[in-house]
Design a protein around this motif. Structure first.
Motif, PDB file in Angstrom:
ATOM      1  N   CYS A   1       0.836  -1.206   0.000  1.00  0.00           N
ATOM      2  CA  CYS A   1       0.000   0.000   0.000  1.00  0.00           C
ATOM      3  C   CYS A   1       0.871   1.257   0.000  1.00  0.00           C
TER       4      CYS A   1
ATOM      5  N   GLU B   1      -8.638   0.960  -4.890  1.00  0.00           N
ATOM      6  CA  GLU B   1      -7.874   2.152  -5.237  1.00  0.00           C
ATOM      7  C   GLU B   1      -6.794   1.865  -6.275  1.00  0.00           C
ATOM      8  N   HIS B   2      -6.117   0.725  -6.138  1.00  0.00           N
ATOM      9  CA  HIS B   2      -4.971   0.455  -7.021  1.00  0.00           C
ATOM     10  C   HIS B   2      -5.185  -0.763  -7.929  1.00  0.00           C
TER      11      HIS B   2
ATOM     12  N   ILE C   1       0.792  10.042  -3.262  1.00  0.00           N
ATOM     13  CA  ILE C   1       0.022  10.168  -2.023  1.00  0.00           C
ATOM     14  C   ILE C   1       1.017  10.164  -0.878  1.00  0.00           C
TER      15      ILE C   1
ATOM     16  N   ASP D   1       0.771   3.867  -3.055  1.00  0.00           N
ATOM     17  CA  ASP D   1       0.338   5.233  -2.746  1.00  0.00           C
ATOM     18  C   ASP D   1       1.399   6.247  -3.159  1.00  0.00           C
TER      19      ASP D   1
ATOM     20  N   PRO E   1      -1.038   8.371   4.245  1.00  0.00           N
ATOM     21  CA  PRO E   1      -1.925   7.219   4.079  1.00  0.00           C
ATOM     22  C   PRO E   1      -3.349   7.555   4.494  1.00  0.00           C
ATOM     23  N   LYS E   2      -4.290   6.838   3.894  1.00  0.00           N
ATOM     24  CA  LYS E   2      -5.697   7.070   4.217  1.00  0.00           C
ATOM     25  C   LYS E   2      -5.952   6.799   5.697  1.00  0.00           C
TER      26      LYS E   2
END
Length: 253
Positions: free
Chosen positions: A166, A223-224, A175, A170, A178-179
């Motif tokens: 992740c 997301e990915h 990004i 990201d 991180p979320k």
């Protein structure tokens, strides 16, 4: 006393081995003691119980005679000595034996002792059975705990693998944050205390490792378009749904 003639045959035939007179005296003493015991046994007055037993054995060994009223009645009815009872001769030949009670215990005492011994044996067997069951249960619980511990360790490893993937994906999309804080592996601090602190990083929130892994897997797929189990990044959601078996390790097995 006349002087002994050491050249005579009588003197030569005598046994002059050392210690022999003492052995002879010992044998004579033993023989004398046995004879005394036999004399005491003969002169000893028998007890009342012994006399009763001898008289009873003598009577039981002797056959019934005509002086016995019961036997006389049987003879009048056609019974002959040595013949079996009954019209067709299918009954017993010898009288019912006596069961002489010589002890001081009451009636039924032997049956009570036997029952208590059987109960004691049964209790012992039950204890062994319960102990065996307890050992089996303890072994089963150990196997379950061991298996659960292995599954937890594997799940923690999958979570760390998902966190690294992740973070990498990201950062490829620029990004920087991180979320969720636990989506990425936190950088190691210089003053780390021990390895236990590293394990606590994955369990810092109220979510369990299983819940975190499920949420992070869904995020990576949505997301990915990335499946941690396949190790593949798909082109879009349609490609992911058509080519990826599922969103868990069990689906990929």
């Amino acid at each position: 006393d006349e002087e002994e003639d050491y050249m005579s045959d009588l003197f030569i035939k005598q046994d002059v081995r050392p210690g022999l007179p003492m052995v002879r005296r010992g044998k004579e003493a033993i023989q004398k003691e046995e004879k005394q015991k036999e004399a005491n046994e003969k002169n000893r007055q028998k007890s009342i119980k012994e006399e009763e037993k001898e008289r009873r054995d003598l009577v039981l060994k002797s056959a019934l005679g005509n002086e016995n009223k019961g036997f006389a009645l049987l003879q009048k009815m056609g019974y002959k000595s040595g013949q079996a009872l009954g019209k067709s001769g299918e009954g017993i030949v010898e009288p019912i034996p006596l069961n002489i009670k010589t002890g001081l215990s009451g009636l039924g005492h032997e049956a009570l002792k036997k029952r208590k011994a059987e109960e004691k044996l049964e209790n012992y067997r039950q204890k062994l059975h319960m102990k065996k069951q307890a050992n089996e249960q303890a072994a089963d619980q150990f196997r379950i705990r061991f298996k659960t511990k292995q599954e937890e360790r594997k799940m923690e490893g999958d979570l760390r693998k998902s966190q690294r993937a992740c973070q990498q994906l990201d950062m490829q999309k620029d990004i920087d944050v991180p979320k969720e804080t636990w989506f990425w592996i936190e950088p190691e601090e210089e003053d780390k205390k021990d390895e236990e602190d590293k394990e606590d990083e994955c369990t810092s929130s109220d979510l369990s490792v299983s819940e975190k892994l499920h949420i992070l897997t869904a995020y990576l797929r949505g997301e990915h378009f990335y499946c941690i189990w396949c190790g593949t990044t798909y082109e879009d959601s349609e490609d992911l749904s058509s080519n990826c078996p599922g969103d868990s390790a069990a689906d990929h097995d």
